[in-house]
Structure formats: structure tokens, C-alpha cells
Design an enzyme around this catalytic site. Structure first.
Site, PDB file in Angstrom:
ATOM      1  N   GLY A   7       5.801  -9.091  -3.274  1.00 30.49           N
ATOM      2  CA  GLY A   7       7.230  -8.821  -3.403  1.00 30.49           C
ATOM      3  C   GLY A   7       8.055  -9.485  -2.309  1.00 30.49           C
ATOM      4  O   GLY A   7       9.150  -9.998  -2.555  1.00 30.49           O
ATOM      5  N   ASN A  66      13.223   2.087  -2.878  1.00 35.32           N
ATOM      6  CA  ASN A  66      11.881   2.526  -2.489  1.00 35.32           C
ATOM      7  C   ASN A  66      11.865   3.885  -1.793  1.00 35.32           C
ATOM      8  O   ASN A  66      10.878   4.596  -1.848  1.00 35.32           O
ATOM      9  CB  ASN A  66      11.217   1.475  -1.601  1.00 35.32           C
ATOM     10  CG  ASN A  66      12.138   0.896  -0.548  1.00 35.32           C
ATOM     11  OD1 ASN A  66      13.246   0.446  -0.850  1.00 35.32           O
ATOM     12  ND2 ASN A  66      11.700   0.896   0.680  1.00 35.32           N
ATOM     13  N   SER A  80       5.734  -6.817  -7.696  1.00 29.00           N
ATOM     14  CA  SER A  80       4.573  -6.823  -6.813  1.00 29.00           C
ATOM     15  C   SER A  80       3.456  -5.980  -7.423  1.00 29.00           C
ATOM     16  O   SER A  80       3.668  -4.824  -7.785  1.00 29.00           O
ATOM     17  CB  SER A  80       4.983  -6.258  -5.452  1.00 29.00           C
ATOM     18  OG  SER A  80       3.868  -6.197  -4.604  1.00 29.00           O
ATOM     19  N   HIS A 128       0.698  -4.567  -6.221  1.00 33.25           N
ATOM     20  CA  HIS A 128       0.051  -3.416  -5.570  1.00 33.25           C
ATOM     21  C   HIS A 128       0.846  -2.126  -5.720  1.00 33.25           C
ATOM     22  O   HIS A 128       0.363  -1.055  -5.338  1.00 33.25           O
ATOM     23  CB  HIS A 128      -0.280  -3.723  -4.107  1.00 33.25           C
ATOM     24  CG  HIS A 128       0.859  -3.691  -3.138  1.00 33.25           C
ATOM     25  ND1 HIS A 128       1.166  -2.567  -2.415  1.00 33.25           N
ATOM     26  CD2 HIS A 128       1.751  -4.637  -2.763  1.00 33.25           C
ATOM     27  CE1 HIS A 128       2.206  -2.842  -1.608  1.00 33.25           C
ATOM     28  NE2 HIS A 128       2.580  -4.086  -1.821  1.00 33.25           N
ATOM     29  N   CYS A 175       8.800   3.282  11.558  1.00 35.38           N
ATOM     30  CA  CYS A 175       8.456   4.120  12.705  1.00 35.38           C
ATOM     31  C   CYS A 175       7.824   3.201  13.733  1.00 35.38           C
ATOM     32  O   CYS A 175       6.756   2.666  13.518  1.00 35.38           O
ATOM     33  CB  CYS A 175       7.454   5.178  12.266  1.00 35.38           C
ATOM     34  SG  CYS A 175       6.894   6.223  13.581  1.00 35.38           S
TER      35      CYS A 175
HETATM   36  C1  PLP Z   1      11.784  -2.526  -2.865  1.00 39.21           C
HETATM   37  C2  PLP Z   1      10.696  -3.347  -2.275  1.00 39.21           C
HETATM   38  N1  PLP Z   1      10.833  -4.671  -2.199  1.00 39.21           N
HETATM   39  C3  PLP Z   1       9.889  -5.458  -1.679  1.00 39.21           C
HETATM   40  C4  PLP Z   1       8.719  -4.939  -1.189  1.00 39.21           C
HETATM   41  C5  PLP Z   1       7.690  -5.849  -0.602  1.00 39.21           C
HETATM   42  O1  PLP Z   1       6.617  -6.062  -1.484  1.00 39.21           O
HETATM   43  P1  PLP Z   1       5.185  -6.563  -0.934  1.00 39.21           P
HETATM   44  O2  PLP Z   1       4.570  -5.407  -0.237  1.00 39.21           O
HETATM   45  O3  PLP Z   1       4.444  -6.959  -2.162  1.00 39.21           O
HETATM   46  O4  PLP Z   1       5.458  -7.725  -0.048  1.00 39.21           O
HETATM   47  C6  PLP Z   1       8.524  -3.549  -1.231  1.00 39.21           C
HETATM   48  C7  PLP Z   1       7.297  -2.942  -0.662  1.00 39.21           C
HETATM   49  O5  PLP Z   1       7.320  -1.907  -0.030  1.00 39.21           O
HETATM   50  C8  PLP Z   1       9.545  -2.727  -1.796  1.00 39.21           C
HETATM   51  O6  PLP Z   1       9.415  -1.409  -1.859  1.00 39.21           O
END
Ligand code: PLP
Length: 387
Positions: A70, A151, A199, A201, A325
Site C-alpha cells: 500500500g 484505518n 494491499s 496483507h 507510539c
Molecule cells: C490506509 C492505509 N494506507 C496505506 C497503508 C500502507 O500499506 P502497506 O502496509 O501495505 O505498505 C496502510 C497500512 O497500515 C493503511 O492502513
């Protein structure tokens, strides 16, 4: 007892995905760019995965460019559009104050290179009002980037409406859909987006595999240059096993989405009601709807989020603060701050994100443990035992 309630951070890889990846790793070692038999077999694996990923978001396979996840997809969208459109004189980028760091920090770099940037505010529910975009956008805007689902709090933005406003001024529209794909239906055509990040994972696929959807005709420059991989859009020998796993996870997600979304929504809603009823001084952060079905973000008055996270971990329950954190000091969440929440709520909130495998019994276990854990932490804070 170990309970995993942090699926927005990452998910366990589905066993069928692990099996497929192991087979591909063993048997399909060819370089997908090679003309011979071995290469063509690897290319067939990539083609199948590309079709599966495209199907999950209602795109054409040719519109999917595989990335390392991502973060790279977000970088690709912002930097790729910036480079492609700079010559047109459009040097303005718009995003929101609640984006992931992959967007926020990339934008900071572009700002240092002379790009004008605007960060749209959100309301107290964590939603971007379309009027604020209409006011901020100009004929110099190259790209508007607004995340689909957040997120930390799970709220879903009015992407269709925002994309229409962007297009009405000739700008491209990108959405970071890393947290919405596989949780709610995502249809690139219905949303009207030009670019979309995802993404693997986050939905039971491997880490280090993702994609940027680039709508046919959208002007985006490659940011990784080298060979002619991915139709000249992303150089580098493809990670065939990871991409195969990504494709398999996409197929599984598409098949299970409706049933799993209803199951998780019911579980999440019961968890929220239980917490609000059993623990005084708690509140849910962000709009209840529209929201991805697996996520809740809860403030607990008088309890530092980090202490609560550690206390729950000692009880075998893994949750998250949803914010960075570092060196022992908890930075208040930029998302909750952008919503205008007071400090005592931005520093006292935990994120619980459910997923496959979570059960009613696990929610009951949390509801059973939480009241005593909170009471104990509050008494320690009051008597000053903890600084
Ligand atoms: C909204 C959002 N964008 C981008 C990412 C980044 O993705 P990746 O972990 O595959 O680099 C995350 C991962 O936490 C995410 O929650």
C-alpha cells in the site's frame, strides 16, 4: 488464551494462500519476463492473479500495476501524477488531514519541492464534506487524494461525490482503499476514481504485495524505473509467489465478502454496546455509519491508551492505539485530533479491528475482562501510583 483484535494492522495469511504461495515458490521460479517455458509459466501465474485482483475492484486486468504494498501504491499515485502533470502547469495537490502517513509524508516531500498542497479538514464524525473540496479545488489542481476507509476509525468517505468535484475541475482522483478493499464492496467504476491503492496483507494475503489501479488513459509516470515490467509502469522482477498469494486472497475475499461483513458487523456492534454498557466513561469515536464493519475506536476516560493496550495484552488480548507510539511517549492520533476531539479523548482511545477467526466467545472474553482492567488503571492513575 490469545485473541487477535488488530486486523487493520495486518491479518494472518489464509492457510490456502500459504499453500499456494509455497507451491509457486517451489515450482514457478521462472522470471516472468523470460520468453522460455519457465518464464511463461511464471507469467501465467501473474496473469491469473492480475485478473483476480481486478475482479475484486471491478477493474480491467490491464489497469492493475503490482507494487510492494500500500505504501508504494500511495507513493506511486502521488509522485507519479506529480511528475506526469508538472508540465501542464497544474502544481497543486489536495488531500485530507486524516490520511495514512504514506500519503501525508509523501505530500510533505512534494511540498518541499515546490508543490502547493491543501489538507482538507474533516467534521467531528471524521468525514470530509464535499463543499470543502469544492472550495479548495482550482484549475491548477493536478490530483485529489482522499482515503476510502480510515484505518483508525473505519469511517468511509463520500468518494463518488468527491471524485465528481475533482473531475469537474480537470483534476485526477486517487483513493487509498487499503482499509476498505475486501471489507466493503469496492467498485472503481461506481466510485469514479482514476487511481486506487490496495494491499494484500490487510485481507489474509502476504505482506509486501499490493497494487495501484490506474484507470485506462490516466496520466501517471513510473516512479521505479528500470526494465519494462508491468507495461513500463513499475520496473523490477515481479515477486511471483507473493503476487500469486495476493490474487488468491482477492478471490477468497470476493467470495466471502457479504457473509463475512454481516458477521463482523454484528460482532463489532455487540462489542461496542457491551463496552458502552459495562464501562462508564467510554465513547465511540467517529461516525457509526458509513463505516467498515470490522472497526471500532473507543475512548476510555481517565485511562492512557498505551497502559490499556499493555494491560489487555497481559490478559491475552491484542488491540491497538491506532496511532504512532515512539520512545515511550504516545503521540495523540492525528485522526482524532483532526476531528476536534479534546486531548483526554485523543490520548485515551483504542482501536479494535475484528477479522476472520474472531468469535462471539472472544468478544465475551474482552467484555468480561475490560471493566476490571479499566477500574484498576483508573485507581492507579487517581492514587498517582503511575506518573
Ligand atoms: C490506509 C492505509 N494506507 C496505506 C497503508 C500502507 O500499506 P502497506 O502496509 O501495505 O505498505 C496502510 C497500512 O497500515 C493503511 O492502513
Amino acid at each position: 488464551m490469545r485473541i487477535y483484535f488488530d486486523h487493520n494492522a495486518t491479518t494472518p495469511v489464509d492457510p490456502s494462500v500459504v499453500e499456494l504461495m509455497a507451491r509457486v515458490l517451489r515450482e514457478e521460479f521462472g522470471n516472468a519476463s523470460s520468453v522460455h517455458h519457465f518464464g511463461q509459466r511464471a507469467k501465467a501465474v501473474l496473469d491469473e492473479a492480475r485478473s483476480a485482483v481486478a475482479a475484486l475492484i471491478a477493474a480491467e486486468p490491464s489497469e492493475i500495476v503490482f507494487t510492494s504494498g500500500g505504501t508504494e501504491a500511495d507513493n506511486f499515485a502521488l509522485r507519479g501524477v506529480a511528475e506526469a502533470l508538472e508540465v501542464t502547469g497544474r502544481k497543486h495537490l489536495i488531500t485530507t488531514s486524516i490520511e495514512h502517513e504514506a500519503i501525508l509524508n509523501t505530500l510533505k516531500v512534494l511540498a518541499r519541492r515546490g508543490w502547493q498542497t491543501t489538507s482538507l479538514p474533516v467534521d467531528a464524525d471524521g468525514i470530509v464534506k464535499p463543499e470543502t473540496l469544492a472550495e479548495a479545488i482550482t484549475d491548477r489542481t493536478a490530483l485529489v487524494s482522499v482515503m476510502h476507509a480510515n484505518n483508525e476509525i473505519g469511517t468511509i468517505q463520500p468518494i463518488g461525490e468527491l471524485a465528481r468535484i475533482a473531475h469537474s475541475r480537470g483534476a485526477l482522483f486517487h483513493t487509498d482503499a487499503v482499509q476498505s478493499v475486501a471489507k466493503v464492496p469496492v467498485d472503481t467504476r461506481a466510485l469514479g476514481v482514476d487511481l486506487l491503492s490496495m494491499s494484500a496483507h490487510k485481507f489474509y494475503g502476504p505482506k509486501g504485495a499490493g497494487a495501484l489501479f490506474i484507470k485506462r488513459g490516466a496520466r501517471v509516470s513510473a516512479i521505479l524505473t528500470g526494465g519494462k515490467h508491468e507495461r513500463n509502469r513499475r520496473a523490477g522482477t515481479e515477486n511471483v509467489p507473493a503476487i500469486a498469494g495476493f490474487g488468491a486472497a482477492a478471490t477468497l475475499a470476493g467470495r466471502k465478502l457479504d457473509v463475512e461483513a454481516s458477521r463482523l458487523r454484528a460482532l463489532r456492534d455487540r462489542l461496542e454496546e457491551g463496552v458502552l454498557a459495562r464501562v462508564p466513561g467510554t465513547a465511540i469515536n467517529g461516525a457509526r455509519e458509513p463505516r467498515v464493519p470490522n472497526t471500532t475506536n473507543i475512548s476510555v476516560d481517565g485511562v492512557e491508551a498505551e497502559s490499556l493496550l499493555i494491560a489487555l495484552d497481559l490478559e491475552g488480548i491484542a488491540v491497538s492505539t491506532g496511532s504512532a507510539c515512539s520512545s515511550g511517549t504516545l503521540e495523540p492520533s492525528h485522526v482524532l485530533r483532526a476531528m476536534g476531539l479534546p486531548t483526554h479523548r485523543t490520548q485515551n482511545s483504542i482501536r479494535i479491528s475484528l477479522g476472520a477467526g474472531n468469535t462471539d466467545a472472544e468478544v465475551d472474553y474482552l467484555l468480561g475482562k475490560l471493566p476490571a482492567v479499566v477500574t484498576k488503571l483508573r485507581s492507579l492513575t487517581r492514587t498517582g501510583t503511575r506518573g
